[in-house]
Design a protein around this motif. Structure first.
Motif, PDB file in Angstrom:
ATOM      1  N   GLY A 192       0.020  -6.195   5.160  1.00 26.19           N
ATOM      2  CA  GLY A 192      -1.108  -6.686   6.255  1.00 26.19           C
ATOM      3  C   GLY A 192      -1.092  -6.174   7.383  1.00 26.19           C
ATOM      4  O   GLY A 192      -2.488  -6.187   7.987  1.00 26.19           O
ATOM      5  N   ALA A 193      -0.030  -5.681   8.078  1.00 26.66           N
ATOM      6  CA  ALA A 193       0.340  -5.072   9.509  1.00 26.66           C
ATOM      7  C   ALA A 193      -0.791  -3.958   9.545  1.00 26.66           C
ATOM      8  O   ALA A 193      -1.644  -3.524  10.379  1.00 26.66           O
ATOM      9  N   ALA A 194      -0.597  -2.884   8.385  1.00 25.55           N
ATOM     10  CA  ALA A 194      -1.356  -1.815   8.437  1.00 25.55           C
ATOM     11  C   ALA A 194      -2.927  -2.084   8.186  1.00 25.55           C
ATOM     12  O   ALA A 194      -3.808  -1.325   8.630  1.00 25.55           O
ATOM     13  N   CYS A 195      -3.363  -3.077   7.221  1.00 28.58           N
ATOM     14  CA  CYS A 195      -4.553  -3.628   7.157  1.00 28.58           C
ATOM     15  C   CYS A 195      -5.099  -4.175   8.626  1.00 28.58           C
ATOM     16  O   CYS A 195      -6.481  -3.793   8.766  1.00 28.58           O
ATOM     17  N   ASP A 196      -4.338  -4.755   9.000  1.00 29.93           N
ATOM     18  CA  ASP A 196      -4.867  -5.377  10.461  1.00 29.93           C
ATOM     19  C   ASP A 196      -5.215  -4.200  11.580  1.00 29.93           C
ATOM     20  O   ASP A 196      -6.298  -4.354  12.255  1.00 29.93           O
ATOM     21  N   LEU A 197      -4.726  -3.071  11.417  1.00 30.98           N
ATOM     22  CA  LEU A 197      -5.061  -1.863  12.023  1.00 30.98           C
ATOM     23  C   LEU A 197      -5.846  -1.120  11.471  1.00 30.98           C
ATOM     24  O   LEU A 197      -6.315  -0.037  12.048  1.00 30.98           O
ATOM     25  N   GLY A 198      -6.445  -1.259  10.312  1.00 33.32           N
ATOM     26  CA  GLY A 198      -7.391  -0.456   9.642  1.00 33.32           C
ATOM     27  C   GLY A 198      -6.888   0.902   8.976  1.00 33.32           C
ATOM     28  O   GLY A 198      -7.597   1.582   8.610  1.00 33.32           O
ATOM     29  N   LEU A 199      -5.494   1.045   8.820  1.00 34.68           N
ATOM     30  CA  LEU A 199      -4.980   2.037   8.217  1.00 34.68           C
ATOM     31  C   LEU A 199      -4.838   1.798   6.621  1.00 34.68           C
ATOM     32  O   LEU A 199      -3.767   1.635   6.075  1.00 34.68           O
ATOM     33  N   ILE A 200      -6.184   1.979   6.182  1.00 26.59           N
ATOM     34  CA  ILE A 200      -6.194   1.671   4.538  1.00 26.59           C
ATOM     35  C   ILE A 200      -5.250   2.775   3.721  1.00 26.59           C
ATOM     36  O   ILE A 200      -4.792   2.141   2.844  1.00 26.59           O
ATOM     37  N   SER A 201      -5.078   4.015   4.300  1.00 30.57           N
ATOM     38  CA  SER A 201      -4.531   4.953   3.623  1.00 30.57           C
ATOM     39  C   SER A 201      -2.829   4.653   3.640  1.00 30.57           C
ATOM     40  O   SER A 201      -2.139   4.631   2.554  1.00 30.57           O
ATOM     41  N   SER A 202      -2.395   4.226   4.736  1.00 28.73           N
ATOM     42  CA  SER A 202      -1.072   3.604   4.590  1.00 28.73           C
ATOM     43  C   SER A 202      -0.997   2.502   3.854  1.00 28.73           C
ATOM     44  O   SER A 202       0.257   2.257   3.109  1.00 28.73           O
ATOM     45  N   ALA A 203      -1.669   1.594   3.784  1.00 29.48           N
ATOM     46  CA  ALA A 203      -1.796   0.338   3.046  1.00 29.48           C
ATOM     47  C   ALA A 203      -1.518   0.766   1.623  1.00 29.48           C
ATOM     48  O   ALA A 203      -0.745   0.116   0.779  1.00 29.48           O
ATOM     49  N   LEU A 204      -2.330   1.654   1.326  1.00 27.48           N
ATOM     50  CA  LEU A 204      -2.575   2.099  -0.231  1.00 27.48           C
ATOM     51  C   LEU A 204      -1.036   2.577  -0.419  1.00 27.48           C
ATOM     52  O   LEU A 204      -0.495   2.685  -1.748  1.00 27.48           O
ATOM     53  N   GLN A 205      -0.488   3.615   0.061  1.00 30.33           N
ATOM     54  CA  GLN A 205       0.836   4.298   0.010  1.00 30.33           C
ATOM     55  C   GLN A 205       1.963   3.426  -0.143  1.00 30.33           C
ATOM     56  O   GLN A 205       2.456   3.474  -0.935  1.00 30.33           O
ATOM     57  N   LEU A 206       1.682   2.275   0.605  1.00 31.56           N
ATOM     58  CA  LEU A 206       2.658   1.050   0.356  1.00 31.56           C
ATOM     59  C   LEU A 206       2.598   0.319  -0.821  1.00 31.56           C
ATOM     60  O   LEU A 206       3.359   0.040  -1.722  1.00 31.56           O
ATOM     61  N   HIS A 207       1.552   0.115  -1.339  1.00 29.45           N
ATOM     62  CA  HIS A 207       1.093  -0.403  -2.433  1.00 29.45           C
ATOM     63  C   HIS A 207       1.709   0.483  -3.822  1.00 29.45           C
ATOM     64  O   HIS A 207       2.267  -0.106  -4.598  1.00 29.45           O
ATOM     65  N   ASP A 208       1.310   1.622  -3.541  1.00 29.44           N
ATOM     66  CA  ASP A 208       1.919   2.586  -4.617  1.00 29.44           C
ATOM     67  C   ASP A 208       3.372   2.630  -4.621  1.00 29.44           C
ATOM     68  O   ASP A 208       3.889   2.694  -5.622  1.00 29.44           O
ATOM     69  N   GLU A 209       3.983   2.530  -3.574  1.00 35.12           N
ATOM     70  CA  GLU A 209       5.268   2.361  -3.495  1.00 35.12           C
ATOM     71  C   GLU A 209       6.021   1.086  -4.148  1.00 35.12           C
ATOM     72  O   GLU A 209       7.108   1.054  -4.654  1.00 35.12           O
ATOM     73  N   MET A 210       5.276  -0.012  -3.988  1.00 33.55           N
ATOM     74  CA  MET A 210       5.602  -1.284  -4.489  1.00 33.55           C
ATOM     75  C   MET A 210       5.554  -0.965  -5.866  1.00 33.55           C
ATOM     76  O   MET A 210       6.806  -1.361  -6.918  1.00 33.55           O
ATOM     77  N   LEU A 211       4.759  -0.268  -6.568  1.00 28.36           N
ATOM     78  CA  LEU A 211       4.494  -0.191  -8.048  1.00 28.36           C
ATOM     79  C   LEU A 211       5.708   0.706  -8.644  1.00 28.36           C
ATOM     80  O   LEU A 211       5.994   0.334  -9.748  1.00 28.36           O
ATOM     81  N   ARG A 212       5.961   1.731  -7.924  1.00 35.46           N
ATOM     82  CA  ARG A 212       7.011   2.694  -8.259  1.00 35.46           C
ATOM     83  C   ARG A 212       8.498   1.736  -8.284  1.00 35.46           C
ATOM     84  O   ARG A 212       9.301   2.324  -9.026  1.00 35.46           O
ATOM     85  N   ARG A 213       8.408   1.032  -7.290  1.00 37.61           N
ATOM     86  CA  ARG A 213      10.019   0.409  -7.173  1.00 37.61           C
ATOM     87  C   ARG A 213       9.709  -0.698  -8.167  1.00 37.61           C
ATOM     88  O   ARG A 213      10.931  -1.590  -8.145  1.00 37.61           O
TER      89      ARG A 213
END
Length: 563
Positions: free
Chosen positions: A437-458
């Motif tokens: 949510g913090a990354a999306c508020d700053l418009g950092l879509i790539s960072s948000a997607l990296q966190l999403h992928d990390e979620m799935l890996r874990r």
């Protein structure tokens, strides 16, 4: 044994020759003695020795028999005591194995030992084994007691099988066992918990008609029923039970007063609570820890934290020291009222009195500091946890990450996530949603997607909040194709979708002038079975039913606008 050895020596051939020579010598000396008298004396000595040997052996054999019986009796008592201890310690498997061993040796344990086993089985939820044990007692002995049936009834009630408990209660008389007041109290309590207060009341009337067990049991049953009425909000019936106790001349105790105080707290009438406390003092009873905790809980929930602190200060002077629950309620109440400094002071007071607060207490203070923007104080409390040997949990770090994000410290929030892994605490879905949510508020879509992928890996499965944040970010960046694809994937998933994703897309499409897409999203919303008033999460909607013709569609589009 010495005599037996002497006799053996007498009948040794060399000794016989020696004696014959001496005898001949004595005869030759002129002292004549008959040969037969010597042998008769020897025979008498031998018989006497053999008789003594027989008596000795018989006494030794008899002693061994008594000793073996005593050993068996000692082993039996030791086994029975061990079975009881194992049951109390929860080592049920070993206790049953030892019980089976004793039974196989044809030594039947007494009914008290069986009751210990039965109680352990019921507490562990093994009701099938408990039923089997009762059948074994009925078939092979010893004869069960009322306590046996009470234990099994309580086990049924613990797993919410009140019907089976009532059936067992009705069959006790068939086995020649009369239910006592404990039996009835177990059932009254279970019926009250299920809300069957009328059935409980009828059972109470049956108990009160039987005057064999004294007034204490009557008070216990009445107290149970009164507590049930209070918890269901039936104030009139609860007070009727209270007045009935007085009319019967039954002397109330501290537990009864605690129930009435708790009932008044549930109704929110603090004045009646203080009145009951006054009556309690007049009756010669002093409040205990449950009385004070009940009162402090109500005062904290009513935002009367100053009164709660005063009651807290009175407790030690009345000989009732605060416990973990008291401190937790005071600290939570202080944080809710916004007085974090006082909450922190109570935490120090707790530590000074050798109480080790649970992580929940620390987390409440950390969350409160973070809520008021005092991030350094929140981090200081976390460091104090380490100093006192308390390992922060995921809730601790989530509160700290949330406070850092609130203050715009995204890098420090990510550092806290790394620290979590170093101390062996793994991020959960809340952690990732905060960072995404913090990354999306700053418009950092790539960072948000990296966190999403990390979620799935874990192995952390994203929820609707995760995808809503990503959808919002796509819309902010104007990537509508990705947003629509993500929204389509969410619809095909098994996630429960609320109005927020629809609202985000509809607002974006409305701003872009794509009114047909706004209308299509509204129809999808309706087809999913949603009928959420007239606002649709921020949209003014003049009609709720589906519309298909162009005229109705135009009217809807004219009335539908972001609010």
């Amino acid at each position: 044994m010495r005599e037996w050895t002497f006799s053996c020596h007498i009948f040794c051939p060399s000794r016989i020759i020696s004696n014959d020579q001496n005898e001949n010598k004595e005869i030759s000396d002129g002292e004549e003695e008959p040969r037969g008298a010597v042998f008769n004396a020897l025979d008498a000595m031998l018989k006497d020795s053999l008789d003594r040997l027989k008596t000795t052996r018989e006494s030794i054999g008899c002693g061994r028999t008594h000793r073996s019986d005593a050993i068996l009796e000692t082993n039996y008592g030791s086994d029975i005591s061990t079975i009881k201890i194992l049951c109390l310690e929860g080592k049920l498997g070993t206790a049953l194995w030892l019980w089976k061993t004793v039974v196989q040796q044809h030594r039947v344990p007494d009914v008290i030992t069986h009751n210990y086993l039965l109680n352990a089985l019921c507490k562990s939820g093994y009701l099938g084994r408990a039923e089997w044990l009762v059948k074994e007692i009925l078939c092979h002995g010893p004869f069960p007691t009322c306590a046996t049936y009470n234990t099994l009834m309580k086990g049924y009630c613990l797993v919410n099988k009140v019907g089976k408990a009532l059936d067992l209660f009705s069959t006790m008389a068939n086995h020649g066992i009369r239910p006592n007041r404990v039996s009835c109290n177990i059932l009254v309590h279970a019926l009250c918990q299920k809300g069957l207060l009328e059935d409980s009341k009828r059972l109470l009337e049956k108990i009160l008609d039987d005057n064999n067990d004294g007034e204490t049991s009557n008070l216990i049953t009445s107290t149970i029923l009164m507590d049930g009425y209070f918890k269901t909000g039936n104030m009139v019936e609860a007070l009727t039970c209270w007045n009935d106790v007085y009319q019967r001349g039954i002397k109330v105790d501290v537990v009864a007063y605690n129930v009435i105080i708790h009932g008044y707290c549930l109704t929110g009438n603090i004045s009646l609570v203080y009145k009951s406390l006054s009556e309690m003092f007049k009756s010669g009873y002093l409040p205990d820890i449950f009385t004070f905790n009940t009162l402090i809980s109500k005062l904290c929930k009513s935002d009367r934290i100053d009164e709660a602190c005063y009651v807290f200060s009175v407790m030690p002077r009345m000989g009732v020291p605060p416990d973990h629950i008291t401190y937790k309620m005071i600290i939570q109440g202080s944080c809710i009222s916004g007085d974090v400094i006082r909450a922190h002071r109570f935490l120090f007071h707790m530590l000074e009195n050798s109480f080790t607060p649970k992580p929940l207490v620390w987390n409440v203070i950390i969350n409160a500091y973070g809520k008021f923007g005092q991030v350094q104080n929140a981090l200081s409390v976390k460091n104090q946890m380490f100093e006192f040997g308390i390992l922060p949990n995921v809730y601790t770090y989530n509160a700290l990450i949330h406070s850092q994000i609130r203050n715009g410290n995204i890098d420090k929030a990510h550092y806290l996530k790394k620290e979590m892994l170093l101390v062996g605490v793994f991020p959960d879905i809340v952690t990732y949603n905060l960072l995404i949510g913090a990354a999306c508020d700053l418009g950092l879509i790539s960072s948000a997607l990296q966190l999403h992928d990390e979620m799935l890996r874990r192995g952390c499965k994203p929820d609707i909040i995760t995808y809503t944040e990503l959808l919002k970010c796509y819309c902010m960046r104007g990537k509508m194709a990705e947003a629509e694809e993500l929204f389509s994937n969410v619809q095909m998933s098994d996630l429960l979708i609320d109005h927020v994703p629809f609202m985000i897309l509809m607002k974006k499409c409305f701003k872009m002038g794509e009114l047909d897409k706004v209308f299509d999203l509204y129809l999808i919303w309706l087809r999913r079975g949603n009928r959420e008033g007239s606002t649709l999460g921020g949209f003014g909607v003049s009609m709720i039913a589906p519309v298909n013709d162009d005229k109705s569609k135009a009217a809807w589009l004219f009335s539908a606008r972001p609010q």
